[in-house]
Design an enzyme around this catalytic site. Structure first.
Site, PDB file in Angstrom:
ATOM      1  N   PHE A  81      12.518 -59.541   3.454  1.00 50.20           N
ATOM      2  CA  PHE A  81      11.037 -59.198   3.839  1.00 50.20           C
ATOM      3  C   PHE A  81      10.434 -58.515   3.188  1.00 50.20           C
ATOM      4  O   PHE A  81       9.092 -58.376   2.837  1.00 50.20           O
ATOM      5  CB  PHE A  81      11.626 -58.084   4.817  1.00 50.20           C
ATOM      6  CG  PHE A  81      12.021 -56.323   4.747  1.00 50.20           C
ATOM      7  CD1 PHE A  81      11.276 -56.100   4.155  1.00 50.20           C
ATOM      8  CD2 PHE A  81      13.016 -56.550   5.141  1.00 50.20           C
ATOM      9  CE1 PHE A  81      12.104 -54.817   3.472  1.00 50.20           C
ATOM     10  CE2 PHE A  81      14.570 -55.262   4.907  1.00 50.20           C
ATOM     11  CZ  PHE A  81      13.579 -54.371   4.288  1.00 50.20           C
TER      12      PHE A  81
ATOM     13  N   ILE B 188      11.721 -44.236   3.350  1.00 50.48           N
ATOM     14  CA  ILE B 188      12.092 -43.905   5.166  1.00 50.48           C
ATOM     15  C   ILE B 188      13.946 -43.290   4.193  1.00 50.48           C
ATOM     16  O   ILE B 188      14.248 -43.091   3.178  1.00 50.48           O
ATOM     17  CB  ILE B 188      13.021 -45.631   5.489  1.00 50.48           C
ATOM     18  CG1 ILE B 188      13.176 -46.219   3.922  1.00 50.48           C
ATOM     19  CG2 ILE B 188      11.752 -46.461   5.877  1.00 50.48           C
ATOM     20  CD1 ILE B 188      14.122 -47.838   5.103  1.00 50.48           C
TER      21      ILE B 188
ATOM     22  N   PHE C  20      19.449 -52.903   2.111  1.00 58.51           N
ATOM     23  CA  PHE C  20      19.345 -53.345   0.235  1.00 58.51           C
ATOM     24  C   PHE C  20      20.134 -53.281  -0.850  1.00 58.51           C
ATOM     25  O   PHE C  20      20.752 -52.936  -1.509  1.00 58.51           O
ATOM     26  CB  PHE C  20      17.622 -51.495   0.421  1.00 58.51           C
ATOM     27  CG  PHE C  20      16.642 -51.480   0.959  1.00 58.51           C
ATOM     28  CD1 PHE C  20      16.232 -51.847   0.505  1.00 58.51           C
ATOM     29  CD2 PHE C  20      16.813 -50.855   2.762  1.00 58.51           C
ATOM     30  CE1 PHE C  20      14.370 -51.687   1.529  1.00 58.51           C
ATOM     31  CE2 PHE C  20      16.375 -51.082   3.286  1.00 58.51           C
ATOM     32  CZ  PHE C  20      15.001 -50.688   2.965  1.00 58.51           C
TER      33      PHE C  20
END
Length: 600
Positions: free
Chosen positions: A187, A207, A250
């Site tokens: 993404f 985040i 990630f």
């Protein structure tokens, strides 16, 4: 015939994807048209007729469904269903009600209409008819899974062997990452933008899961950070690439870290023995350097801030230029006068010639948030390995250190003397530039004749034969800012000198001088045979006798026969090949010029 609820359960995933596509992709006008077409189809009418009685009679085995009184017309229910899939919100949709009030109640209640919609979609997909006792086969792909008790999952892939510092809250970091869903679908990626992601840690700028997952990292460390949705984008998702309730993965590589409170970090690598002087503000310094980022990536070119100022004149600060270390050229600048970045200006103070240091400069002491074009990124920490070649102050004199001096040192060199000497000429880092041993003939010079650089002449003055010296010549006493031959610009030179031979000289413009008082009666002393005339042979014999007895001196470095012949011709005014007493006496117009000069 199987219960409609069993069919609904089987069709759940299929209808979920169709509903999602319908809601998020199909334009509004097209949705209304599709709704109208669906309700008018024969498949829909068959579905309504065949399922309405079953729906009314069905009892849930899992206690999920609770039907109250009679069900509404299936047309109305399905209209509501398609309306929701066309963009409505299932959690806020008002369902049709019967005469006794609420039609359907569920636990959880928000799932009732969603399952009904899924059922309708599935029925339509199967043509409106599912045979009795049919076995339904589905290929299922699990896209995501998480639990409310999940935490951030950190998996270290690689880590540098040396790690002097790890990331902490309030640090500013620069890192590369690839972001994917748990299914592997990408993404986002900083690599695709060819730029790091830069942010503060622990300030809520990213985040929550990444704020936690990036703590304790070393520069050069690579991690996999798995973030559950409630620590990522939660129920809302992010744009079209991160769906609601998505677990994020990630792949992170830490490139840089600093804290706004950081100061300069200086690591001394090597200090030469016998350091007697350290650099200070106002000195002019020449040094080599390698520049890199914290992850070890070297700069493509070398850039330190301002064009290098001259060591002999100062002007307004010029425009920035790029300097390449690969050209084997030192970087030259004044210290503490703002010609280089603030951190380097500070780091260059207190150094010895030949010293090596590693300097880590935080961005607020370097190029800050702006960086330098494509060379130095914004907010980059810079690491410099420097090697000091030399430094000097524009007010420095020539430094002379006597290494050896003979006991008998009564005769010393001075202006007009002809000397022979040995020498080695080096840079201050020991690089040998020239040596008298490299030449076949000895090195001679006449002091005061502007034959050598001023600093060397000063170093050779006052020496006696056999004396040895070490002489440091700053550039304003040497070859200056332009250099010469193999001598770099603005270089401090180091000479090792030894005086081999000394011939005392005569002043400029003279060929012979008396070293004391000459004969009272010059012509009779010169007329060796007493015949009242002095030919060249007799004149030459007289002059040589004076030199041998130490009473007179010929100009050194010139053929004696040539000097004596020139002297004779000057005295032989009528050019008859002999000098008489009248010719030897100075003329009236020469008296003023020759007064006080011990020359024939």
């Amino acid at each position: 015939m199987r219960s409609p609820w069993s069919v609904a359960s089987d069709c759940w995933w299929t209808s979920l994807w169709i509903g999602t596509i319908y809601r998020n992709i199909v334009p509004e006008k097209l949705k209304q048209r599709i709704l109208s077409d669906i309700i008018s189809t024969e498949a829909f009418i068959r579905t309504e007729r065949s399922l309405t009685p079953a729906m009314t009679e069905a009892k849930p085995s899992s206690a999920r469904w609770v039907w109250v009184d009679s069900s509404p017309g299936w047309t109305e229910v399905f209209r509501a269903c398609v309306s929701v899939n066309a963009g409505g919100s299932p959690s806020r949709h008002t369902w049709p009600t019967g005469a006794s009030g609420q039609v359907v109640r569920a636990s959880p209640a928000s799932s009732v209409h969603a399952d009904v919609c899924m059922l309708m979609t599935c029925v339509l997909l199967t043509g409106g008819v599912i045979p009795p006792d049919a076995v339904l086969v589905y290929d299922v792909l699990l896209l995501d899974v998480w639990n409310a008790e999940d935490k951030v999952d950190i998996r270290t892939i690689s880590k540098p062997s040396s790690c002097n510092r790890t990331t902490a809250s309030s640090d500013f970091i620069r890192y590369h990452y690839n972001g994917t869903l748990l299914s592997g679908e990408a993404f986002d990626s900083s690599h695709s933008r060819n730029a790091t992601y830069d942010t503060y840690l622990g300030q809520g700028d990213i985040i929550k899961g990444m704020d936690e997952g990036l703590l304790g990292m070393c520069v050069g460390e690579r991690r996999i950070v798995i973030v559950p949705p409630f620590l990522a984008y939660g129920e809302t998702g992010s744009g079209t690439l991160v769906p609601p309730q998505a677990t994020l993965v990630f792949d992170v590589l830490l490139v840089d870290v600093f804290n706004p409170k950081d100061d300069l970090i200086v690591e001394v690598k090597e200090v030469p023995d016998g350091c007697t002087r350290r650099s200070a503000v106002g000195d002019y310094i020449r040094y080599h350097y390698n520049g890199s980022f914290q992850d070890g990536t070297a700069f493509d070119s070398r850039y330190l801030g301002m064009d290098r100022p001259s060591s002999e004149c100062r002007s307004n600060k010029p425009t920035p230029v790029f300097i390449s270390y690969q050209r084997n050229s030192t970087y030259n600048t004044y210290i503490g006068l703002g010609y280089v970045i603030q951190g380097m200006d500070k780091a260059l103070q207190g150094l010895c010639v030949g010293e090596k240091r590693r300097i880590t400069i935080p961005p607020h002491l370097a190029y800050g948030e702006t960086g330098v074009g494509e060379l130095i990124p914004s907010s980059a920490v810079l690491v410099f390995d420097i090697h000091v070649i030399d430094f000097h102050n524009p007010k420095d004199p020539v430094q002379i250190k006597v290494i050896h001096k003979p006991e008998d040192c009564s005769l010393t060199s001075e202006a007009d003397d002809l000397i022979q000497y040995r020498y080695n000429c080096s840079l201050m880092d020991g690089t040998l530039l020239y040596s008298s041993d490299h030449f076949d003939s000895p090195s001679f010079t006449t002091l005061g004749a502007d034959k050598v650089i001023p600093g060397l002449e000063k170093g050779l003055s006052g020496m006696c034969v056999g004396e040895r010296r070490e002489v440091v010549v700053p550039p304003h006493w040497g070859h200056g800012e332009n250099g010469a031959g193999g001598v770099p610009r603005s270089a401090v030179l180091f000479f090792q000198l030894e005086l081999v031979e000394l011939q005392k000289g005569v002043p400029e413009g003279f060929m012979f001088v008396w070293l004391g008082d000459g004969p009272d009666a010059l012509f009779p002393a010169m007329d060796l045979n007493g015949d009242k005339e002095v030919p060249l042979e007799e004149f030459s014999a007289f002059i040589r006798l004076q030199v041998e007895e130490g009473k007179g001196r010929l100009r050194p470095g010139v053929d004696p026969d040539r000097i004596i012949r020139d002297m004779f011709n000057n005295q032989d005014q009528n050019k008859d090949g002999k000098v008489t007493e009248d010719e030897l006496s100075p003329r009236e117009d020469d008296k003023a010029e020759k007064t006080g000069r011990d020359e024939l």
